[in-house]
Design a protein around this motif. Structure first.
Motif, short mmCIF file in Angstrom:
data_model
loop_
_atom_site.label_atom_id
_atom_site.label_comp_id
_atom_site.label_asym_id
_atom_site.label_seq_id
_atom_site.Cartn_x
_atom_site.Cartn_y
_atom_site.Cartn_z
N THR A 46 -0.67 -5.00 1.06
CA THR A 46 -0.93 -5.46 -0.31
C THR A 46 -0.80 -6.97 -0.41
O THR A 46 -1.12 -7.55 -1.45
CB THR A 46 0.03 -4.81 -1.30
OG1 THR A 46 1.39 -5.10 -0.92
CG2 THR A 46 -0.15 -3.30 -1.34
N LYS A 47 -0.31 -7.62 0.63
CA LYS A 47 -0.14 -9.07 0.62
C LYS A 47 -1.14 -9.71 1.58
O LYS A 47 -1.42 -9.17 2.67
CB LYS A 47 1.29 -9.45 1.03
CG LYS A 47 2.37 -8.89 0.09
CD LYS A 47 2.32 -9.57 -1.27
CE LYS A 47 3.48 -9.11 -2.15
NZ LYS A 47 3.27 -7.78 -2.72
N VAL A 48 -1.65 -10.87 1.20
CA VAL A 48 -2.62 -11.60 2.01
C VAL A 48 -1.94 -12.11 3.28
O VAL A 48 -0.78 -12.53 3.25
CB VAL A 48 -3.22 -12.77 1.21
CG1 VAL A 48 -4.17 -13.59 2.08
CG2 VAL A 48 -3.93 -12.27 -0.03
N GLY A 49 -2.66 -12.04 4.38
CA GLY A 49 -2.15 -12.62 5.62
C GLY A 49 -1.26 -11.72 6.43
O GLY A 49 -0.60 -12.17 7.37
N VAL A 50 -1.24 -10.43 6.11
CA VAL A 50 -0.44 -9.47 6.87
C VAL A 50 -1.38 -8.62 7.72
O VAL A 50 -2.34 -8.04 7.21
CB VAL A 50 0.39 -8.56 5.93
CG1 VAL A 50 1.16 -7.52 6.74
CG2 VAL A 50 1.35 -9.39 5.09
N ASP A 51 -1.10 -8.53 9.01
CA ASP A 51 -1.95 -7.76 9.94
C ASP A 51 -1.31 -6.41 10.23
O ASP A 51 -0.10 -6.32 10.44
CB ASP A 51 -2.13 -8.52 11.25
CG ASP A 51 -2.94 -9.79 11.06
OD1 ASP A 51 -3.86 -9.80 10.22
OD2 ASP A 51 -2.63 -10.79 11.75
N LEU A 52 -2.15 -5.38 10.29
CA LEU A 52 -1.68 -4.04 10.63
C LEU A 52 -1.56 -3.89 12.14
O LEU A 52 -2.39 -4.40 12.89
CB LEU A 52 -2.67 -2.99 10.12
CG LEU A 52 -2.43 -2.40 8.72
CD1 LEU A 52 -3.58 -1.48 8.36
CD2 LEU A 52 -1.12 -1.65 8.65
N ARG A 53 -0.55 -3.14 12.57
CA ARG A 53 -0.43 -2.83 13.99
C ARG A 53 0.09 -1.39 14.12
O ARG A 53 0.62 -0.82 13.17
CB ARG A 53 0.53 -3.80 14.68
CG ARG A 53 1.94 -3.77 14.14
CD ARG A 53 2.83 -4.82 14.78
NE ARG A 53 3.10 -4.51 16.18
CZ ARG A 53 3.93 -5.22 16.93
NH1 ARG A 53 4.55 -6.27 16.44
NH2 ARG A 53 4.16 -4.88 18.18
N GLY A 54 -0.08 -0.82 15.31
CA GLY A 54 0.45 0.51 15.56
C GLY A 54 -0.49 1.63 15.15
O GLY A 54 -1.65 1.42 14.81
N LEU A 55 0.05 2.83 15.20
CA LEU A 55 -0.71 4.05 14.94
C LEU A 55 -1.20 4.12 13.50
O LEU A 55 -0.46 3.80 12.56
CB LEU A 55 0.17 5.26 15.24
CG LEU A 55 -0.46 6.65 15.17
CD1 LEU A 55 -1.59 6.78 16.18
CD2 LEU A 55 0.61 7.71 15.44
N GLU A 56 -2.45 4.53 13.33
CA GLU A 56 -3.02 4.71 12.00
C GLU A 56 -2.18 5.71 11.19
O GLU A 56 -1.70 6.70 11.71
CB GLU A 56 -4.45 5.25 12.16
CG GLU A 56 -5.16 5.52 10.85
CD GLU A 56 -6.52 6.17 11.06
OE1 GLU A 56 -7.37 6.06 10.18
OE2 GLU A 56 -6.71 6.80 12.13
N GLU A 57 -2.02 5.41 9.90
CA GLU A 57 -1.25 6.28 9.01
C GLU A 57 -2.17 7.26 8.29
O GLU A 57 -3.23 6.85 7.79
CB GLU A 57 -0.49 5.45 7.97
CG GLU A 57 0.62 4.59 8.55
CD GLU A 57 1.85 5.41 8.91
OE1 GLU A 57 2.05 6.47 8.31
OE2 GLU A 57 2.60 4.98 9.79
N PRO A 58 -1.79 8.54 8.17
CA PRO A 58 -2.61 9.47 7.40
C PRO A 58 -2.47 9.20 5.91
O PRO A 58 -1.40 8.79 5.44
CB PRO A 58 -2.02 10.84 7.76
CG PRO A 58 -0.60 10.56 8.15
CD PRO A 58 -0.60 9.19 8.76
N PHE A 59 -3.53 9.43 5.15
CA PHE A 59 -3.45 9.26 3.69
C PHE A 59 -2.38 10.18 3.12
O PHE A 59 -1.57 9.77 2.29
CB PHE A 59 -4.81 9.58 3.06
CG PHE A 59 -4.79 9.54 1.56
CD1 PHE A 59 -4.86 8.33 0.89
CD2 PHE A 59 -4.69 10.71 0.82
CE1 PHE A 59 -4.83 8.28 -0.51
CE2 PHE A 59 -4.66 10.68 -0.57
CZ PHE A 59 -4.73 9.46 -1.24
N ALA A 60 -2.39 11.44 3.55
CA ALA A 60 -1.36 12.40 3.12
C ALA A 60 -0.31 12.50 4.22
O ALA A 60 -0.54 13.13 5.25
CB ALA A 60 -1.99 13.76 2.84
#
Length: 463
Positions: free
Chosen positions: A274-288
């Motif tokens: 939700t914040k600008v400039g933050v990169d995702l890493r690791g295993l994809e999260e399920p919506f549920a």
């Protein structure tokens, strides 16, 4: 009037909900102690008599009777994968999303010691995964061979590298194993595909496990046990969040379910930064997403809650150092049917509930970390960002009976003292005052539009 009877054969209580499907109203709810050790229908019949008393002679025709169950320990599974952080974790998430209690996760090639451990475990289903599609197939084939040679007589869901399927089918057919093959839980690196495995687990639960848990006697009265109770709660949360064909959902939400043995967290959100400039890493999260904390419970796990939290954390929520935290937790673990009566007992229970909510949410949400590089600071996120979440919904006895349920739920929100945990900042608070979430998960299987409308109407807004 025509109605649905929705039944939850819980680990402690059997809960009934009668729904008028013509006027979309909850007619009555009732509960009594679950009697799985003798005859499941004894406790059900007591609850049913209470329900009929509440209906007070109304002309009700139950046109359908649907049930979920977590009786006799619920659905117990192990997950087997390749790499702990990847396919093994994906298998675990698939099992949790299916409503299972995951007793252990195994990685890499199974050893003889681990096979013996599996054989001696009180399990219901094994989820066998490993390898992305076209990737490593030796490990999952080795594990299939080990299970077959050991004569493991449990249902197995195979959800791994599709290139290995033909060989695994041959191995299991020759050994006379009971198994189902479905899509890979991780077909590509870091990409989750858990729904097909969840559905196969649910089918096995319906067809095999229910009978093994001595619940055959219930089949003559009900239309069927559709799923484990936690899966019903997750189903309700999902349809409430996303909506149905004709009814709009309410958006991203979290359900906090505090029980005697575990605290379950269900989040319905994509969890993107939700914040600008933050990169995702690791295993994809399920919506549920569902997580289960077996050491954070109000009764069975009271001592382990104290061990996990420590005395000072419990005292922080008590705001009173005169309590003997260890003794109070020990008493509750030895008296699992204890109902708090005095102000002191209520105060201690609510402090435990706040600790459980706080710690369970910490384990469920994502974290943000600062990585120092020659180019400056980089911020990375692992897991779900739930800071902008809309709703926090509480269910479970301690919340339902509390005079301050909102204060308990607030323990699961963002804390500037621990800013790396991406907990909700300013959610609205709702309470499942009449224990309808599992019932609405069942109703959503057949009448999803109605289930959404009823939840919108009956979940209590906490001001």
């Amino acid at each position: 009037m025509k109605a649905y009877l929705l039944i939850d054969f819980g680990s402690t209580y059997t809960k009934l909900t009668a729904v008028d499907i013509e006027n979309e109203e909850i007619l009555a709810t009732a509960k009594d102690i679950t009697t799985v050790d003798s005859d499941i229908m004894v406790g059900f019949n007591k609850a049913y008599e209470k329900l009929l008393e509440q209906l007070n002679g109304k002309d009700v025709e139950f046109v359908n009777k649907l049930a979920c169950s977590s009786a006799a320990g619920g659905l117990k599974m192990i997950a087997v994968g390749l790499v702990p952080e990847l396919t093994a974790e994906a298998a675990k998430r698939a099992a949790l999303g299916a409503g299972a209690r995951v007793l252990k996760v195994y990685s890499f090639e199974l050893t003889l010691k681990e096979i013996e451990e599996i054989k001696n475990s009180n399990l219901d289903i094994i989820l066998l995964a490993g390898g992305t599609d076209g990737g490593n197939k030796d490990c999952i084939i080795h594990n299939a061979n080990m299970l077959a040679r050991a004569g493991v007589k449990l249902p197995i869901v195979v959800a791994g590298n599709k290139v290995a399927e033909d060989e695994i089918i041959r191995i299991f057919d020759e050994a006379g194993m009971y198994y189902r093959v479905t899509e890979n839980v991780m077909p590509r690196l870091n990409h989750l595909n858990v729904e097909p495995a969840r559905e196969e687990i649910r089918k096995i639960f319906m067809n095999k496990i229910v009978e093994a848990k001595g619940m055959k006697s219930a089949e003559s009265f009900i239309s069927g046990i559709l799923m484990p109770t936690p899966a019903a709660v997750l189903k309700a949360a999902r349809v409430l969040s996303e909506g149905s064909d004709k009814e709009e959902g309410i958006g991203d939400l979290v359900v906090v379910d505090i029980g005697g043995a575990t605290t379950d967290i269900h989040s319905l959100a994509d969890g993107e930064p939700t914040k600008v400039g933050v990169d995702l890493r690791g295993l994809e999260e399920p919506f549920a997403k569902r997580t289960v904390e077996g050491d954070l419970g109000m009764r069975y796990s009271a001592l382990s809650l104290w061990e996990a939290a420590g005395t000072r954390k419990v005292q922080k929520y008590l705001q009173d150092k005169s309590f003997n935290v260890e003794e109070n937790c020990k008493y509750r673990s030895e008296n699992i049917r204890m109902v708090p009566q005095t102000e002191e007992e209520i105060k201690f229970d609510e402090a435990m509930a706040k600790v459980a909510t706080d710690m369970a949410m910490e384990r469920h949400v994502g974290i943000v970390e600062t990585v120092y590089t020659p180019m400056g600071n980089v911020y990375t996120q692992t897991g779900k960002d739930l800071m902008e979440l809309k709703y926090l919904i509480g269910t479970g006895g301690v919340l339902v009976h509390s005079k301050n349920p909102k204060e308990i739920l607030k323990a699961g929100t963002f804390d500037m003292n621990n800013p790396t945990y991406l907990k909700p900042q300013h959610p609205e608070y709702l309470l499942d005052k009449t224990y309808i979430l599992s019932a609405m998960g069942l109703l959503a299987e057949e009448l999803p539009d109605m289930a959404v409308r009823i939840m919108k109407r009956y979940l209590v807004k906490l001001s």
